[in-house]
Motif scaffolding. Structure first.
Motif, PDB file in Angstrom:
ATOM      1  N   VAL A 192      -4.248   2.725  -0.929  1.00 34.90           N
ATOM      2  CA  VAL A 192      -3.739   1.513  -1.581  1.00 34.90           C
ATOM      3  C   VAL A 192      -3.304   1.887  -2.998  1.00 34.90           C
ATOM      4  O   VAL A 192      -4.135   2.219  -3.845  1.00 34.90           O
ATOM      5  N   VAL A 193      -1.994   1.859  -3.229  1.00 33.33           N
ATOM      6  CA  VAL A 193      -1.451   2.200  -4.552  1.00 33.33           C
ATOM      7  C   VAL A 193      -1.115   0.908  -5.280  1.00 33.33           C
ATOM      8  O   VAL A 193      -0.240   0.138  -4.854  1.00 33.33           O
ATOM      9  N   ASP A 194      -1.842   0.653  -6.347  1.00 30.31           N
ATOM     10  CA  ASP A 194      -1.682  -0.568  -7.137  1.00 30.31           C
ATOM     11  C   ASP A 194      -0.617  -0.318  -8.201  1.00 30.31           C
ATOM     12  O   ASP A 194      -0.846   0.395  -9.178  1.00 30.31           O
ATOM     13  N   GLU A 195       0.560  -0.914  -7.990  1.00 34.79           N
ATOM     14  CA  GLU A 195       1.692  -0.685  -8.882  1.00 34.79           C
ATOM     15  C   GLU A 195       1.940  -1.883  -9.808  1.00 34.79           C
ATOM     16  O   GLU A 195       3.075  -2.256 -10.087  1.00 34.79           O
ATOM     17  N   ALA A 196       0.859  -2.445 -10.333  1.00 35.71           N
ATOM     18  CA  ALA A 196       0.978  -3.613 -11.228  1.00 35.71           C
ATOM     19  C   ALA A 196       1.897  -3.334 -12.415  1.00 35.71           C
ATOM     20  O   ALA A 196       2.586  -4.234 -12.903  1.00 35.71           O
ATOM     21  N   TYR A 197       1.923  -2.071 -12.880  1.00 39.16           N
ATOM     22  CA  TYR A 197       2.684  -1.730 -14.091  1.00 39.16           C
ATOM     23  C   TYR A 197       3.895  -0.847 -13.794  1.00 39.16           C
ATOM     24  O   TYR A 197       4.518  -0.323 -14.711  1.00 39.16           O
ATOM     25  N   ILE A 198       4.239  -0.697 -12.528  1.00 42.67           N
ATOM     26  CA  ILE A 198       5.271   0.281 -12.145  1.00 42.67           C
ATOM     27  C   ILE A 198       6.637  -0.030 -12.751  1.00 42.67           C
ATOM     28  O   ILE A 198       7.429   0.875 -13.014  1.00 42.67           O
ATOM     29  N   ASP A 199       6.931  -1.306 -12.997  1.00 43.50           N
ATOM     30  CA  ASP A 199       8.251  -1.682 -13.528  1.00 43.50           C
ATOM     31  C   ASP A 199       8.534  -1.055 -14.889  1.00 43.50           C
ATOM     32  O   ASP A 199       9.686  -0.973 -15.306  1.00 43.50           O
ATOM     33  N   PHE A 200       7.484  -0.647 -15.599  1.00 43.63           N
ATOM     34  CA  PHE A 200       7.655  -0.093 -16.947  1.00 43.63           C
ATOM     35  C   PHE A 200       7.735   1.436 -16.939  1.00 43.63           C
ATOM     36  O   PHE A 200       7.934   2.054 -17.981  1.00 43.63           O
ATOM     37  N   ALA A 201       7.544   2.052 -15.769  1.00 41.35           N
ATOM     38  CA  ALA A 201       7.582   3.515 -15.680  1.00 41.35           C
ATOM     39  C   ALA A 201       9.026   3.993 -15.688  1.00 41.35           C
ATOM     40  O   ALA A 201       9.893   3.398 -15.056  1.00 41.35           O
ATOM     41  N   LEU A 210       7.195   2.734  -3.067  1.00 41.58           N
ATOM     42  CA  LEU A 210       7.898   1.887  -2.092  1.00 41.58           C
ATOM     43  C   LEU A 210       8.869   2.665  -1.195  1.00 41.58           C
ATOM     44  O   LEU A 210       8.917   2.411   0.008  1.00 41.58           O
ATOM     45  N   PRO A 211       9.632   3.633  -1.734  1.00 39.20           N
ATOM     46  CA  PRO A 211      10.561   4.357  -0.861  1.00 39.20           C
ATOM     47  C   PRO A 211       9.867   5.183   0.229  1.00 39.20           C
ATOM     48  O   PRO A 211      10.523   5.635   1.165  1.00 39.20           O
ATOM     49  N   HIS A 212       8.555   5.380   0.108  1.00 43.80           N
ATOM     50  CA  HIS A 212       7.838   6.243   1.062  1.00 43.80           C
ATOM     51  C   HIS A 212       7.096   5.457   2.138  1.00 43.80           C
ATOM     52  O   HIS A 212       6.386   6.044   2.960  1.00 43.80           O
ATOM     53  N   LEU A 213       7.254   4.131   2.138  1.00 43.67           N
ATOM     54  CA  LEU A 213       6.502   3.295   3.078  1.00 43.67           C
ATOM     55  C   LEU A 213       6.733   3.684   4.539  1.00 43.67           C
ATOM     56  O   LEU A 213       5.786   3.767   5.319  1.00 43.67           O
ATOM     57  N   ASP A 214       7.984   3.920   4.914  1.00 47.55           N
ATOM     58  CA  ASP A 214       8.301   4.248   6.312  1.00 47.55           C
ATOM     59  C   ASP A 214       7.645   5.543   6.760  1.00 47.55           C
ATOM     60  O   ASP A 214       7.230   5.677   7.906  1.00 47.55           O
ATOM     61  N   ALA A 215       7.563   6.500   5.838  1.00 39.38           N
ATOM     62  CA  ALA A 215       7.085   7.838   6.205  1.00 39.38           C
ATOM     63  C   ALA A 215       5.561   7.965   6.198  1.00 39.38           C
ATOM     64  O   ALA A 215       5.022   8.934   6.727  1.00 39.38           O
ATOM     65  N   PRO A 217       2.193   6.096   7.315  1.00 39.56           N
ATOM     66  CA  PRO A 217       1.661   4.966   8.095  1.00 39.56           C
ATOM     67  C   PRO A 217       0.394   4.336   7.525  1.00 39.56           C
ATOM     68  O   PRO A 217       0.034   3.225   7.906  1.00 39.56           O
ATOM     69  N   ASN A 218      -0.286   5.036   6.598  1.00 40.19           N
ATOM     70  CA  ASN A 218      -1.539   4.505   6.043  1.00 40.19           C
ATOM     71  C   ASN A 218      -1.379   4.042   4.590  1.00 40.19           C
ATOM     72  O   ASN A 218      -2.336   4.010   3.830  1.00 40.19           O
ATOM     73  N   LEU A 219      -0.146   3.646   4.204  1.00 37.57           N
ATOM     74  CA  LEU A 219       0.137   3.286   2.810  1.00 37.57           C
ATOM     75  C   LEU A 219       0.254   1.773   2.617  1.00 37.57           C
ATOM     76  O   LEU A 219       0.915   1.081   3.397  1.00 37.57           O
ATOM     77  N   VAL A 220      -0.384   1.274   1.546  1.00 42.91           N
ATOM     78  CA  VAL A 220      -0.214  -0.106   1.084  1.00 42.91           C
ATOM     79  C   VAL A 220       0.180  -0.049  -0.392  1.00 42.91           C
ATOM     80  O   VAL A 220      -0.439   0.679  -1.171  1.00 42.91           O
ATOM     81  N   VAL A 221       1.205  -0.805  -0.765  1.00 44.30           N
ATOM     82  CA  VAL A 221       1.632  -0.863  -2.167  1.00 44.30           C
ATOM     83  C   VAL A 221       1.414  -2.293  -2.683  1.00 44.30           C
ATOM     84  O   VAL A 221       1.852  -3.260  -2.051  1.00 44.30           O
ATOM     85  N   LEU A 222       0.713  -2.408  -3.810  1.00 47.63           N
ATOM     86  CA  LEU A 222       0.455  -3.715  -4.426  1.00 47.63           C
ATOM     87  C   LEU A 222       1.372  -3.903  -5.630  1.00 47.63           C
ATOM     88  O   LEU A 222       1.567  -2.979  -6.422  1.00 47.63           O
ATOM     89  N   ARG A 223       1.903  -5.117  -5.756  1.00 49.74           N
ATOM     90  CA  ARG A 223       2.734  -5.469  -6.907  1.00 49.74           C
ATOM     91  C   ARG A 223       2.313  -6.846  -7.425  1.00 49.74           C
ATOM     92  O   ARG A 223       1.651  -7.599  -6.724  1.00 49.74           O
ATOM     93  N   THR A 224       2.761  -7.175  -8.649  1.00 50.96           N
ATOM     94  CA  THR A 224       2.393  -8.460  -9.255  1.00 50.96           C
ATOM     95  C   THR A 224       3.574  -9.050 -10.011  1.00 50.96           C
ATOM     96  O   THR A 224       4.461  -8.312 -10.469  1.00 50.96           O
ATOM     97  N   PHE A 225       3.579 -10.369 -10.157  1.00 48.08           N
ATOM     98  CA  PHE A 225       4.554 -11.065 -11.008  1.00 48.08           C
ATOM     99  C   PHE A 225       3.986 -11.295 -12.417  1.00 48.08           C
ATOM    100  O   PHE A 225       4.655 -11.881 -13.257  1.00 48.08           O
ATOM    101  N   SER A 226       2.746 -10.851 -12.654  1.00 47.98           N
ATOM    102  CA  SER A 226       2.068 -11.170 -13.923  1.00 47.98           C
ATOM    103  C   SER A 226       2.657 -10.453 -15.127  1.00 47.98           C
ATOM    104  O   SER A 226       2.668 -10.999 -16.228  1.00 47.98           O
ATOM    105  N   GLY A 239       1.514  -7.668  -1.455  1.00 46.79           N
ATOM    106  CA  GLY A 239       1.299  -6.329  -0.932  1.00 46.79           C
ATOM    107  C   GLY A 239       2.385  -6.009   0.068  1.00 46.79           C
ATOM    108  O   GLY A 239       2.859  -6.894   0.795  1.00 46.79           O
ATOM    109  N   VAL A 240       2.819  -4.741   0.082  1.00 49.14           N
ATOM    110  CA  VAL A 240       3.771  -4.259   1.090  1.00 49.14           C
ATOM    111  C   VAL A 240       3.018  -3.227   1.917  1.00 49.14           C
ATOM    112  O   VAL A 240       2.432  -2.291   1.363  1.00 49.14           O
ATOM    113  N   MET A 241       3.007  -3.401   3.232  1.00 47.21           N
ATOM    114  CA  MET A 241       2.099  -2.618   4.083  1.00 47.21           C
ATOM    115  C   MET A 241       2.649  -2.529   5.504  1.00 47.21           C
ATOM    116  O   MET A 241       3.636  -3.212   5.834  1.00 47.21           O
ATOM    117  N   PRO A 242       2.026  -1.725   6.367  1.00 51.39           N
ATOM    118  CA  PRO A 242       2.474  -1.678   7.760  1.00 51.39           C
ATOM    119  C   PRO A 242       2.429  -3.070   8.397  1.00 51.39           C
ATOM    120  O   PRO A 242       1.554  -3.880   8.076  1.00 51.39           O
TER     121      PRO A 242
END
Length: 371
Positions: A192-201, A210-215, A217-226, A239-242
């Motif tokens: 589970v990769v928590d990308e709460a601050y990813i927009d600033f990277a 996010l681009p690796h989700l298809d490849a 199978p055990n990946l979850v990406v968390l994002r926030t509007f906060s 969350g974006v997940m299988p």
């Protein structure tokens, strides 16, 4: 009597420690004005497009939201380039963390692994679910010791949490490192990769998973509007997940946890590219300014890919924190992260950044005179 009525492990919990509020500090010190740079909120506030949408939609507050937030889910999916069936919206990404733990981890059998320090909710919700919580200490430079993290996993590891960029350091690792980590985890472990601050990277495509989700199978990406979208007070994340996992979460998720105004605010926020680009510019410029000026004041500043900086002042951090409070500036002490000698400051708008720097310089000068 209370102890008899609740689960015995409840005795070990302490309440979440949020940043101090502006009203608290105004009242405590009798100040007419206080600036808050403690909770990593958006320095520009809330988008005008969102404000207008909320005003227009407020008469609809008597209606239940649509279960599962389908309009927002579909808009997010189009925005991110992922299938809508893989997106789960929640009452902040906190709700998705809680759901993942309860859906995947078996009480009394499984364990959860994360770094130390980390977002306290990973620990609290794991233990509340009756699941062992294991932590690998970050490297001295706050980079991620992946070998150590992997060594704590076993066939009963349900989830591994990594926050990228990390809080409170602002450190971020390239997505390639997390892709490699995913392949080293036990077969039934979710990363589970928590990308709460990813927009600033910067650059985003080097760091986001996010681009690796298809490849993977055990990946979850968390994002926030906060953070980027300035909706911290409305509680909206996802969350974006299988697809199979998203389906399970939606079966047990509280049906109206994303309220009707939060969903509309999210839809409006995704339309306002101007607000996002302005936020990016203000944070990027402010981060460079604060890093340069804090260093010039004798502080040790850690490089950050987030909308905050962690620093160690050349005096007692708690004394500086309290002195800034009395001057009407709220930042975040890091004692609760086990780092009492360090502080974290959110990037503010131009006026807030300059006021913070002026008042920090004033306190540091006073300390030099008396030492």
């Amino acid at each position: 009597m209370t102890k008899v009525l609740v689960r015995p492990e409840m005795a070990g919990f302490k309440p979440y420690s949020p940043g101090l509020s502006i009203d608290e500090i105004k009242k405590r010190y009798g100040l007419p004005r206080v600036i808050k740079m403690a909770s990593n909120e958006n320095p520009l506030g809330t988008s005008p497009v969102v404000q207008e949408r909320l005003k227009n939609m407020s008469p609809m507050a008597f209606r239940y939201a649509q279960a599962g937030s389908p309009a927002l889910t579909e808009r997010l999916a189009a925005h991110l380039g992922v299938p809508a069936s893989c997106v789960v919206a929640g009452n902040g990404s906190d709700e998705i963390i809680d759901l993942l733990l309860r859906v995947v981890a078996r009480p009394g059998v499984d364990n959860v692994v994360a770094f130390s320090p980390c977002f306290s909710i990973y620990d609290v919700q794991s233990r509340l679910c009756g699941v062992e919580f294991r932590q690998a200490k970050l490297n001295a430079d706050f980079s991620f010791p992946f070998d150590q993290l992997v060594s704590l996993t076993d066939e009963n590891t349900a989830l591994v949490f990594v926050t990228n960029p990390d809080n409170p350091s602002g450190h971020a690792c390239p997505a390639a490192d997390l892709v490699a980590l995913a392949s080293r985890l036990p077969a039934r472990t979710l990363l589970v990769v928590d990308e709460a601050y990813i927009d600033f990277a910067e650059p985003l495509d080097v760091f986001s998973m996010l681009p690796h989700l298809d490849a993977i199978p055990n990946l979850v990406v968390l994002r926030t509007f906060s953070k980027m979208h300035g909706l911290a007070g409305l509680r909206l994340g996802y969350g974006v997940m299988p697809e199979w996992l998203a389906d399970l979460l939606l079966r047990v998720k509280l049906p109206f946890s994303v309220n009707i105004l939060a969903e509309q605010a999210g839809l409006a926020a995704l339309e306002d590219d101007i607000f996002v680009s302005q936020t990016l510019r203000v944070v990027s410029e402010g981060r460079r300014l604060l890093e340069r000026e804090l260093s010039a004041l004798g502080c040790k500043v850690w490089p950050s890919q987030a909308n905050f900086l962690m620093f160690e002042p050349p005096m007692d951090a708690r004394v500086l924190f309290e002195a800034l409070l009395a001057l009407g500036v709220i930042i975040r002490p890091l004692g609760s992260y086990g780092m009492p000698e360090k502080l974290r400051v959110s990037i503010g708008n131009e006026e807030e950044n300059l006021e913070f720097l002026t008042k920090t310089a004033e306190v540091l000068r006073g300390h030099d005179r008396h030492s």
